[in-house]
Design a protein around this motif. Sequence first.
Motif, PDB file in Angstrom:
ATOM      1  N   ASP A   1       0.875  -1.168   0.000  1.00 52.28           N
ATOM      2  CA  ASP A   1       0.000   0.000   0.000  1.00 52.28           C
ATOM      3  C   ASP A   1       0.917   1.224   0.000  1.00 52.28           C
ATOM      4  O   ASP A   1       1.581   1.500   0.995  1.00 52.28           O
ATOM      5  CB  ASP A   1      -0.884  -0.009   1.246  1.00 52.28           C
ATOM      6  CG  ASP A   1      -1.731   1.262   1.358  1.00 52.28           C
ATOM      7  OD1 ASP A   1      -1.538   2.186   0.529  1.00 52.28           O
ATOM      8  OD2 ASP A   1      -2.559   1.335   2.286  1.00 52.28           O
ATOM      9  N   ALA A   2       0.960   1.921  -1.112  1.00 51.46           N
ATOM     10  CA  ALA A   2       1.947   2.990  -1.275  1.00 51.46           C
ATOM     11  C   ALA A   2       1.410   4.364  -0.887  1.00 51.46           C
ATOM     12  O   ALA A   2       2.113   5.362  -1.010  1.00 51.46           O
ATOM     13  CB  ALA A   2       2.449   3.002  -2.722  1.00 51.46           C
ATOM     14  N   THR A   3       0.186   4.443  -0.398  1.00 50.14           N
ATOM     15  CA  THR A   3      -0.481   5.729  -0.201  1.00 50.14           C
ATOM     16  C   THR A   3       0.349   6.727   0.621  1.00 50.14           C
ATOM     17  O   THR A   3       0.631   7.837   0.176  1.00 50.14           O
ATOM     18  CB  THR A   3      -1.849   5.525   0.504  1.00 50.14           C
ATOM     19  OG1 THR A   3      -2.498   4.419  -0.125  1.00 50.14           O
ATOM     20  CG2 THR A   3      -2.704   6.766   0.412  1.00 50.14           C
ATOM     21  N   ALA A   4       0.743   6.299   1.823  1.00 47.39           N
ATOM     22  CA  ALA A   4       1.429   7.223   2.727  1.00 47.39           C
ATOM     23  C   ALA A   4       2.790   7.635   2.171  1.00 47.39           C
ATOM     24  O   ALA A   4       3.138   8.823   2.154  1.00 47.39           O
ATOM     25  CB  ALA A   4       1.599   6.564   4.102  1.00 47.39           C
ATOM     26  N   VAL A   5       3.549   6.668   1.709  1.00 46.29           N
ATOM     27  CA  VAL A   5       4.901   6.966   1.216  1.00 46.29           C
ATOM     28  C   VAL A   5       4.829   7.812  -0.053  1.00 46.29           C
ATOM     29  O   VAL A   5       5.613   8.756  -0.227  1.00 46.29           O
ATOM     30  CB  VAL A   5       5.688   5.658   0.970  1.00 46.29           C
ATOM     31  CG1 VAL A   5       7.048   5.955   0.339  1.00 46.29           C
ATOM     32  CG2 VAL A   5       5.874   4.889   2.277  1.00 46.29           C
ATOM     33  N   ALA A   6       3.874   7.520  -0.921  1.00 46.86           N
ATOM     34  CA  ALA A   6       3.735   8.296  -2.164  1.00 46.86           C
ATOM     35  C   ALA A   6       3.412   9.755  -1.838  1.00 46.86           C
ATOM     36  O   ALA A   6       3.925  10.676  -2.492  1.00 46.86           O
ATOM     37  CB  ALA A   6       2.648   7.690  -3.045  1.00 46.86           C
ATOM     38  N   ALA A   7       2.605   9.982  -0.813  1.00 45.00           N
ATOM     39  CA  ALA A   7       2.267  11.355  -0.430  1.00 45.00           C
ATOM     40  C   ALA A   7       3.516  12.091   0.061  1.00 45.00           C
ATOM     41  O   ALA A   7       3.720  13.266  -0.254  1.00 45.00           O
ATOM     42  CB  ALA A   7       1.189  11.343   0.660  1.00 45.00           C
ATOM     43  N   GLN A   8       4.355  11.395   0.838  1.00 37.00           N
ATOM     44  CA  GLN A   8       5.599  12.018   1.308  1.00 37.00           C
ATOM     45  C   GLN A   8       6.527  12.328   0.132  1.00 37.00           C
ATOM     46  O   GLN A   8       7.171  13.373   0.087  1.00 37.00           O
ATOM     47  CB  GLN A   8       6.304  11.099   2.309  1.00 37.00           C
ATOM     48  CG  GLN A   8       5.529  10.918   3.619  1.00 37.00           C
ATOM     49  CD  GLN A   8       5.961   9.666   4.375  1.00 37.00           C
ATOM     50  OE1 GLN A   8       7.137   9.349   4.456  1.00 37.00           O
ATOM     51  NE2 GLN A   8       5.001   8.939   4.913  1.00 37.00           N
ATOM     52  N   ALA A   9       6.597  11.411  -0.824  1.00 40.39           N
ATOM     53  CA  ALA A   9       7.466  11.608  -1.988  1.00 40.39           C
ATOM     54  C   ALA A   9       6.960  12.774  -2.834  1.00 40.39           C
ATOM     55  O   ALA A   9       7.741  13.574  -3.352  1.00 40.39           O
ATOM     56  CB  ALA A   9       7.544  10.329  -2.820  1.00 40.39           C
ATOM     57  N   ALA A  10       5.632  12.887  -2.937  1.00 37.17           N
ATOM     58  CA  ALA A  10       5.037  13.941  -3.768  1.00 37.17           C
ATOM     59  C   ALA A  10       5.282  15.324  -3.186  1.00 37.17           C
ATOM     60  O   ALA A  10       5.255  16.327  -3.896  1.00 37.17           O
ATOM     61  CB  ALA A  10       3.536  13.692  -3.921  1.00 37.17           C
ATOM     62  N   ALA A  11       5.560  15.368  -1.878  1.00 37.19           N
ATOM     63  CA  ALA A  11       5.780  16.665  -1.228  1.00 37.19           C
ATOM     64  C   ALA A  11       7.224  17.154  -1.362  1.00 37.19           C
ATOM     65  O   ALA A  11       7.533  18.273  -0.979  1.00 37.19           O
ATOM     66  CB  ALA A  11       5.395  16.562   0.255  1.00 37.19           C
ATOM     67  N   LEU A  12       8.105  16.337  -1.893  1.00 36.42           N
ATOM     68  CA  LEU A  12       9.509  16.756  -2.028  1.00 36.42           C
ATOM     69  C   LEU A  12       9.631  17.792  -3.146  1.00 36.42           C
ATOM     70  O   LEU A  12       9.100  17.612  -4.246  1.00 36.42           O
ATOM     71  CB  LEU A  12      10.403  15.551  -2.348  1.00 36.42           C
ATOM     72  CG  LEU A  12      10.574  14.521  -1.227  1.00 36.42           C
ATOM     73  CD1 LEU A  12      11.373  13.318  -1.737  1.00 36.42           C
ATOM     74  CD2 LEU A  12      11.274  15.141  -0.017  1.00 36.42           C
ATOM     75  N   ALA A  13      10.364  18.854  -2.836  1.00 37.14           N
ATOM     76  CA  ALA A  13      10.531  19.927  -3.819  1.00 37.14           C
ATOM     77  C   ALA A  13      11.285  19.406  -5.033  1.00 37.14           C
ATOM     78  O   ALA A  13      12.307  18.736  -4.893  1.00 37.14           O
ATOM     79  CB  ALA A  13      11.302  21.085  -3.181  1.00 37.14           C
ATOM     80  N   GLY A  14      10.770  19.714  -6.200  1.00 36.42           N
ATOM     81  CA  GLY A  14      11.474  19.355  -7.431  1.00 36.42           C
ATOM     82  C   GLY A  14      11.013  18.064  -8.065  1.00 36.42           C
ATOM     83  O   GLY A  14      11.512  17.678  -9.121  1.00 36.42           O
ATOM     84  N   VAL A  15      10.061  17.385  -7.424  1.00 38.01           N
ATOM     85  CA  VAL A  15       9.576  16.126  -7.991  1.00 38.01           C
ATOM     86  C   VAL A  15       8.324  16.409  -8.825  1.00 38.01           C
ATOM     87  O   VAL A  15       7.403  17.088  -8.358  1.00 38.01           O
ATOM     88  CB  VAL A  15       9.252  15.106  -6.877  1.00 38.01           C
ATOM     89  CG1 VAL A  15       8.681  13.823  -7.459  1.00 38.01           C
ATOM     90  CG2 VAL A  15      10.513  14.820  -6.071  1.00 38.01           C
TER      91      VAL A  15
END
Lengths: 249, 321
Positions: free
Chosen positions: B42-56
Amino acid sequence: MKRILVGIKRVVDANVRIRVNPDGTGVMTDGVKMAINPFDEIALEEALRIKERGAADEVVVVSIGIADAQQQLRTALAMGADRALLVRSDTAVEPLTAAQVFLKLIAREEPFLVILGKQAIDDDNSQTGPMLAALWNRPQATFASKIELAASTAKVTREVDAGLETIEVDLPAVITTDLRLNEPRYVKLPDIMKAKKKPLDTLTLAELGVEPRAQVKLVRFEAPSQRQKGVLVKDAAELVGALRKRGVI
Amino acid sequence: MTQVLIIAEHDGAKLNPATAKCVTCARGLPDANITIAVCAADATAVAAQAAALAGVARVLKLENPANAQPLAALLAPQIVALAADYTHLLGPSTTFGKDLMPRIAALLDCAQVSNIMAVVDATHFRRPTYAGNAIVTVECAPGAKLVGTVRTASFEAAGGGGAATVQAVTPAATLPAHTRFVARAAAKADRPDLQSATRVISGGRALGSAENFKILYELADELGAAVGASRAAVDAGFAANDMQVGQTGKIIAPELYIAIGISGAIQHLTGIKDARTIVAINKDAEAPIFEIADFGLVGDLFQIVPELKRLVAGSRALKAD
């Protein structure tokens, strides 16, 4: 025959102080002590122990490199390997080429286990093991600190950043070694004499049908930037004062 | 445009800070368009953290029950199935990345550059060899797909505030059944993580026993520091393997590194030389560790360490007043 293939890389001895050569094409190797890559020694030791337990019949050591790599292969034979193969290459091969060489040798030797070091201490690439497993389409168990063999599987404890991880892989498989797997044995003088009679065959990349790849050109070597030597403080109080002044505590 | 795919490292709930450092490395590539792949059950939580990284720009969720554990043999074919859209595939130079990335590179029949410490341009990178005693600039073929692992100690973590799009993808890959997860014995989680801690205290063979490491933990608690160890201390059984700092262990770059009873073999020094401030405490004034330490203190660690702890605790109490 149950056979284990072990990779042996000739590297600058871990205790040598490394110096970049003046023209920046590499590091000084003239007159420098060479040795078996320490992780490969651990790989060989593990293979020998597996054989001594009766779980393998033959341990074959393989090196890829210049003719002088025979010295390291003779040491490996003296440690207890049954025979050695040197795949001659006058230039350093890239990890993908090394993996392709091992793949060809696997087709000839049909090992049930290939044990390699997790990295070589010269290029610090850490690539060949997983690359070989990928090309072979077989499991990999990297950074092994414990190997438990069953008839057709191996349970491997791996040293990972989070602690210790255990996986089970079907055989044949590629295992790469970490430091705590074992302590390699010392070579005894009579074994060095015996090793001279053990078979050591030489092959070429062409004979194996491997075209060496050169995808990563090493353009320039430089010495790393040096840290400035700091100051000595006289006691703990002065140290705490200095660290507070710097704002790090 | 440089199309970069970064493979996220995470524990199922939290994105590992190593991934944010890969993002910074990737941003050094010219005109980089950065995508992060999150493989999880279940990638929901980790994907949200990754999406918040500047430049992604984009986050891909590769959700599959088989991705509950990061097994390279299972993850690699899924990444390879997505690889056609990318010029550069990056992962951290952690045990996760070192296990996975070469498997991906071989399946793609392309080269890997390990431990990237600096990006010169799209085809030139700098990386350490010989335990960091020689830095080599490498040149990769222009236009060729490249796999790389990122030396996380060389890069700051990317900041937050990003808003990447998140999308689920189902790569067309056949997953092997030949590799199975059994168990993980994780280190205690009540201490800062060694690789991301801002302060690290390491002990060497001079500690003498696992029991004696207690004084380091006590000082670490006062400083909010992680605890590491030299290879000699780990080999001697004084400390767990995941605490090893150095060429063949963890490469770290904390704000403050305190080496206690560590002589400073080159293999250890390569793991710490990016630390902002290095302190060495050793009874041997000739120990090589003093050559690179910002502050050195020659003396008996068994007297100095408890005293440091008292002084640090004391100064905190003063501030609290």
